[in-house]
Design a protein around this motif. Structure first.
Motif, PDB file in Angstrom:
ATOM      1  N   UNK A  74     -27.341 -11.470  -5.235  1.00  0.00           N
ATOM      2  CA  UNK A  74     -26.285 -10.834  -4.439  1.00  0.00           C
ATOM      3  C   UNK A  74     -26.732 -10.615  -2.999  1.00  0.00           C
ATOM      4  N   UNK A  75     -27.982 -10.139  -2.831  1.00  0.00           N
ATOM      5  CA  UNK A  75     -28.496  -9.897  -1.483  1.00  0.00           C
ATOM      6  C   UNK A  75     -28.605 -11.197  -0.700  1.00  0.00           C
ATOM      7  N   UNK A  76     -29.063 -12.250  -1.366  1.00  0.00           N
ATOM      8  CA  UNK A  76     -29.200 -13.530  -0.689  1.00  0.00           C
ATOM      9  C   UNK A  76     -27.845 -14.091  -0.293  1.00  0.00           C
ATOM     10  N   UNK A  77     -26.847 -13.904  -1.142  1.00  0.00           N
ATOM     11  CA  UNK A  77     -25.493 -14.368  -0.813  1.00  0.00           C
ATOM     12  C   UNK A  77     -24.954 -13.644   0.420  1.00  0.00           C
ATOM     13  N   UNK A  78     -25.206 -12.310   0.489  1.00  0.00           N
ATOM     14  CA  UNK A  78     -24.765 -11.548   1.669  1.00  0.00           C
ATOM     15  C   UNK A  78     -25.505 -11.998   2.925  1.00  0.00           C
ATOM     16  N   UNK A  92     -26.309 -29.221  -2.604  1.00  0.00           N
ATOM     17  CA  UNK A  92     -25.781 -28.260  -1.639  1.00  0.00           C
ATOM     18  C   UNK A  92     -26.731 -27.084  -1.451  1.00  0.00           C
ATOM     19  N   UNK A  93     -27.371 -26.664  -2.551  1.00  0.00           N
ATOM     20  CA  UNK A  93     -28.310 -25.549  -2.450  1.00  0.00           C
ATOM     21  C   UNK A  93     -29.564 -25.955  -1.680  1.00  0.00           C
ATOM     22  N   UNK A  94     -29.984 -27.208  -1.823  1.00  0.00           N
ATOM     23  CA  UNK A  94     -31.125 -27.700  -1.045  1.00  0.00           C
ATOM     24  C   UNK A  94     -30.824 -27.608   0.457  1.00  0.00           C
ATOM     25  N   UNK A  95     -29.618 -28.000   0.827  1.00  0.00           N
ATOM     26  CA  UNK A  95     -29.226 -27.959   2.247  1.00  0.00           C
ATOM     27  C   UNK A  95     -29.187 -26.517   2.741  1.00  0.00           C
ATOM     28  N   UNK A  96     -28.592 -25.625   1.951  1.00  0.00           N
ATOM     29  CA  UNK A  96     -28.515 -24.211   2.325  1.00  0.00           C
ATOM     30  C   UNK A  96     -29.917 -23.611   2.480  1.00  0.00           C
ATOM     31  N   UNK A 156     -26.730 -14.973   3.537  1.00  0.00           N
ATOM     32  CA  UNK A 156     -26.200 -16.262   3.968  1.00  0.00           C
ATOM     33  C   UNK A 156     -24.845 -16.099   4.666  1.00  0.00           C
ATOM     34  N   UNK A 157     -24.020 -15.196   4.159  1.00  0.00           N
ATOM     35  CA  UNK A 157     -22.730 -14.943   4.812  1.00  0.00           C
ATOM     36  C   UNK A 157     -22.942 -14.388   6.218  1.00  0.00           C
ATOM     37  N   UNK A 158     -23.917 -13.481   6.351  1.00  0.00           N
ATOM     38  CA  UNK A 158     -24.204 -12.907   7.668  1.00  0.00           C
ATOM     39  C   UNK A 158     -24.698 -13.953   8.650  1.00  0.00           C
ATOM     40  N   UNK A 159     -25.587 -14.835   8.183  1.00  0.00           N
ATOM     41  CA  UNK A 159     -26.111 -15.901   9.044  1.00  0.00           C
ATOM     42  C   UNK A 159     -24.990 -16.843   9.456  1.00  0.00           C
ATOM     43  N   UNK A 160     -24.133 -17.199   8.497  1.00  0.00           N
ATOM     44  CA  UNK A 160     -23.007 -18.098   8.815  1.00  0.00           C
ATOM     45  C   UNK A 160     -22.080 -17.461   9.841  1.00  0.00           C
ATOM     46  N   UNK A 161     -21.840 -16.149   9.706  1.00  0.00           N
ATOM     47  CA  UNK A 161     -20.970 -15.449  10.648  1.00  0.00           C
ATOM     48  C   UNK A 161     -21.560 -15.458  12.057  1.00  0.00           C
TER      49      UNK A 161
END
Length: 305
Positions: free
Chosen positions: A236-240, A182-186, A242-247
């Motif tokens: 933490x920054x990378x998680x945020x 899953x991380x490879x895909x992300x 990814x959330x922003x890109x998904x949004x």
């Protein structure tokens, strides 16, 4: 809808003549001179090696001289022609263009991506071509050929599909191999969305990947020059991010539609002289903003997104 009887089907204009022609190399006139450094480049050495091993794979493209002489103008294949001259060749088989437009055809062709190169090498090996011959044809050593053969080992199929035509280097796949599926895909999606396939970027993503998403989850993650505290902040920054890109991906189509409708509506409003005068006298700040919106081009809208 039926075609009227009087209508005749349009003929298709071919870009090249039906047959290749074998021409004396001396009769082919290049349209540009090669740079002095061209013959010392890796690309030139690969062309020389490929011609020596398997001949000319892609024929040069020529066009008949407009003055009716026996000469031909070279549209594409300048390095191939130079390599043939250096090898002492006297003739070469060429494609004849029906258009004398002097542009470089290769600019219209996507370069071979690493995954495509990997598949090409694997297919050649499956057909019985020795690795040594492939290495000679590509002007590479055997270790490089073997790395290209193993390029996708440990990479999930979904990530391969995402990166199949992207300029992702071996270092990208080396980093992906350390991640779970899953991380490879992300990560592949992050690389494509940022249009950044550099070693530094993929290593930054690797550094920001939580331990649980790595293949060796039991082994503590270590990144040279990065403290555990800095690594935690990166995660933490990378998680945020990814959330922003998904949004943005979730709302992009709807936002673009809204912008198109608003732009059309404001265009009609500003086409009314009375409304424009009213806005100019009472709400000039609104008028400026409305005019800015109506002047947005599709490219600017994409950048704004």
């Amino acid at each position: 809808m039926k075609r009227e009887a009087s209508e005749t089907p349009r003929s298709v204009a071919f870009g090249f003549e039906d047959d290749c022609v074998t021409l004396p190399i001396d009769a082919i006139l290049p349209l540009r001179a090669l740079r002095k450094a061209a013959k010392s480049s890796r690309k030139y050495r690969q062309i020389v090696a490929s011609i020596a091993q398997i001949g000319v794979v892609e024929p040069p493209v020529v066009v008949r001289s407009p003055d009716g002489s026996a000469t031909w103008l070279l549209l594409d294949g300048h390095m191939r022609i130079e390599a043939l001259k250096d090898a002492g060749a006297r003739e070469v088989e060429c494609l004849v263009s029906t258009d004398d437009e002097a542009f470089t055809y290769n600019r219209q062709v996507s370069r071979l991506a690493p995954i495509q190169e990997h598949k090409m090498i694997r297919k050649a090996i499956e057909r019985g071509v020795p690795e040594e011959k492939i290495a000679l044809a590509l002007d590479l050593n055997m270790s490089s050929i073997r790395r290209k053969i193993r390029l996708l080992d440990g990479i999930c199929e979904e990530a391969v599909v995402i990166l199949k035509d992207k300029p992702a280097t071996g270092a990208v796949f080396h980093a992906l191999r350390k991640m779970k599926t899953m991380r490879q895909i992300e990560t592949a999606e992050l690389l494509v969305n940022a249009n950044n396939y550099s070693v530094a970027y993929v290593n930054a993503i690797l550094a920001g990947t939580p331990q649980a998403q790595l293949v060796g989850a039991a082994k503590p993650k270590k990144v040279k020059g990065v403290t555990p505290e800095a690594m935690a902040r990166m995660e933490q920054e990378l998680a945020r991010l990814q959330e922003g890109i998904a949004s943005i991906q979730d709302t992009y189509g709807q936002d673009h539609l809204h912008l198109t409708v608003i732009k059309g509506y404001l265009g009609k409003l500003l086409g009314n002289a009375r409304i424009v005068r009213h806005l100019a006298q009472n709400h000039p700040e609104f008028l400026d903003e409305f005019q800015t919106i109506t002047e947005i081009t599709p490219a600017e809208a994409a950048e704004a997104e």
